[in-house]
Scaffold this active site. Structure first.
Site, PDB file in Angstrom:
ATOM      1  N   LEU A  29      -7.136  44.107  15.217  1.00  0.00           N
ATOM      2  CA  LEU A  29      -6.638  45.241  15.983  1.00  0.00           C
ATOM      3  C   LEU A  29      -6.381  46.353  14.979  1.00  0.00           C
ATOM      4  O   LEU A  29      -5.826  46.102  13.910  1.00  0.00           O
ATOM      5  CB  LEU A  29      -5.346  44.893  16.724  1.00  0.00           C
ATOM      6  CG  LEU A  29      -5.472  43.958  17.938  1.00  0.00           C
ATOM      7  CD1 LEU A  29      -4.089  43.568  18.449  1.00  0.00           C
ATOM      8  CD2 LEU A  29      -6.287  44.615  19.052  1.00  0.00           C
ATOM      9  N   ASP A  30      -6.775  47.587  15.305  1.00  0.00           N
ATOM     10  CA  ASP A  30      -6.612  48.656  14.335  1.00  0.00           C
ATOM     11  C   ASP A  30      -5.148  49.067  14.197  1.00  0.00           C
ATOM     12  O   ASP A  30      -4.264  48.581  14.901  1.00  0.00           O
ATOM     13  CB  ASP A  30      -7.516  49.847  14.665  1.00  0.00           C
ATOM     14  CG  ASP A  30      -7.152  50.528  15.979  1.00  0.00           C
ATOM     15  OD1 ASP A  30      -5.951  50.643  16.286  1.00  0.00           O
ATOM     16  OD2 ASP A  30      -8.075  50.966  16.701  1.00  0.00           O
ATOM     17  N   LEU A  31      -4.893  49.973  13.278  1.00  0.00           N
ATOM     18  CA  LEU A  31      -3.539  50.376  12.904  1.00  0.00           C
ATOM     19  C   LEU A  31      -2.691  50.773  14.111  1.00  0.00           C
ATOM     20  O   LEU A  31      -1.514  50.396  14.216  1.00  0.00           O
ATOM     21  CB  LEU A  31      -3.614  51.542  11.912  1.00  0.00           C
ATOM     22  CG  LEU A  31      -2.282  52.109  11.407  1.00  0.00           C
ATOM     23  CD1 LEU A  31      -1.624  51.142  10.436  1.00  0.00           C
ATOM     24  CD2 LEU A  31      -2.517  53.463  10.732  1.00  0.00           C
ATOM     25  N   ASN A  32      -3.280  51.518  15.039  1.00  0.00           N
ATOM     26  CA  ASN A  32      -2.525  52.064  16.164  1.00  0.00           C
ATOM     27  C   ASN A  32      -2.634  51.241  17.438  1.00  0.00           C
ATOM     28  O   ASN A  32      -2.198  51.682  18.498  1.00  0.00           O
ATOM     29  CB  ASN A  32      -2.982  53.505  16.435  1.00  0.00           C
ATOM     30  CG  ASN A  32      -2.673  54.430  15.276  1.00  0.00           C
ATOM     31  OD1 ASN A  32      -1.575  54.400  14.730  1.00  0.00           O
ATOM     32  ND2 ASN A  32      -3.652  55.225  14.869  1.00  0.00           N
ATOM     33  N   SER A  33      -3.216  50.056  17.319  1.00  0.00           N
ATOM     34  CA  SER A  33      -3.313  49.154  18.468  1.00  0.00           C
ATOM     35  C   SER A  33      -2.309  48.028  18.307  1.00  0.00           C
ATOM     36  O   SER A  33      -1.876  47.707  17.204  1.00  0.00           O
ATOM     37  CB  SER A  33      -4.729  48.590  18.596  1.00  0.00           C
ATOM     38  OG  SER A  33      -5.664  49.642  18.794  1.00  0.00           O
TER      39      SER A  33
END
Length: 282
Positions: free
Chosen positions: A109-113
């Site tokens: 999951l990316d940084l903002n997810s």
């Protein structure tokens, strides 16, 4: 070293099963000269070993693989899913409970997810569950900025090309409008890098919250942000059995029909009979 086919395994696979890294990461360790076999540094992952061979990684003896374990983790926003970040941002591995063994994440999951990530101490299980052929459905709750009409989502249901990358049809539904924002439910079976954000951007929508709520038949449930919960051993054994069954089926298909791989992975992706109110995520 003996190279009897029925008693040997590729070295990268052995390292991955020990939970030290994924198979791809294990190959990089070898190419970087950080792995020794029987006291000698090797520089190629094209090597089959038996249980009698001694492997060292970064000068430390590689221990036999432990029993395969699996955890569900509720990833908060602001953490990256890699073990090391070139920008020195905090990672999920910096924030896991100290009592956990060395683990790898299944997917990212990316940084903002935020939301559900599966963690395992078995790099081979990681590899199997990340394969597109596994076909596991990932479900997300997504909040976007602006007024939304269901017709805006139609291109996503048919598949689109964004910056030369093909995004397969998504399972997308418009849930509700809440003031200046709208909520969507999205299902994917093969997630490319930042796929949801890019796809929604393609139809003019900006994502301001993205939460993964399930991965296959594993659900986030009521797990709080930053918490980790181990999956019941019986469920892990079922996963391993499915992995072996599918591996054998793939070999059989290749042998008798000449096709590349088996596309029907219903044994893995099928729902199990679980009383969710009592057994969810256990």
């Amino acid at each position: 070293m003996k190279h009897q086919a029925n008693k040997c395994e590729r070295i990268a696979k052995i390292i991955a099963r020990a939970g030290l890294a994924s198979r791809r990461e294990s190959e990089k360790l070898i190419l970087d000269g950080r792995v020794k076999v029987n006291g000698k540094t090797i520089n190629s992952p094209a090597l089959n070993l038996t249980k009698n061979d001694v492997i060292e990684v970064d000068g430390k003896l590689l221990l036999p693989p432990e029993q395969t374990r699996l955890w569900i983790y509720n990833k908060p926003v602001g953490l990256v899913s890699t073990s090391k970040d070139e920008k020195n941002r905090p990672t999920i591995f910096d924030n896991l409970p100290k009592e956990l063994p060395r683990v790898v994440s299944i997917g990212r999951l990316d940084l903002n997810s935020e939301g559900l990530l599966l963690l395992t101490n078995d790099g081979e299980l990681k590899r199997r569950l990340e394969l597109p052929s596994t076909g596991w459905l990932r479900r997300y709750r997504v909040r976007v900025k602006g007024k939304l009409k269901d017709s805006m989502l139609e291109p996503l249901r048919h598949g689109i090309f964004v910056e030369g990358t093909h995004f397969k049809p998504m399972d997308v539904s418009f849930d509700r409008q809440t003031g200046a924002n709208a909520w969507l439910s999205i299902g994917l079976r093969e997630g490319k890098n930042r796929e949801i954000r890019k796809a929604l951007g393609f139809v003019g929508l900006s994502v301001n919250r993205l939460l993964r709520i399930s991965f296959g038949d594993f659900e986030l449930g009521t797990l709080k942000k930053g918490e980790v919960q181990e999956v019941r051993l019986s469920r892990v054994k079922n996963l391993l059995k499915d992995r072996v069954d599918n591996s054998q089926a793939e070999k059989s298909q290749k042998k008798y029909s000449g096709t590349k791989s088996l596309n029907d992975n219903s044994n893995i992706s099928g729902k199990r009979n679980v009383n969710r109110s009592e057994r969810r995520n256990k």
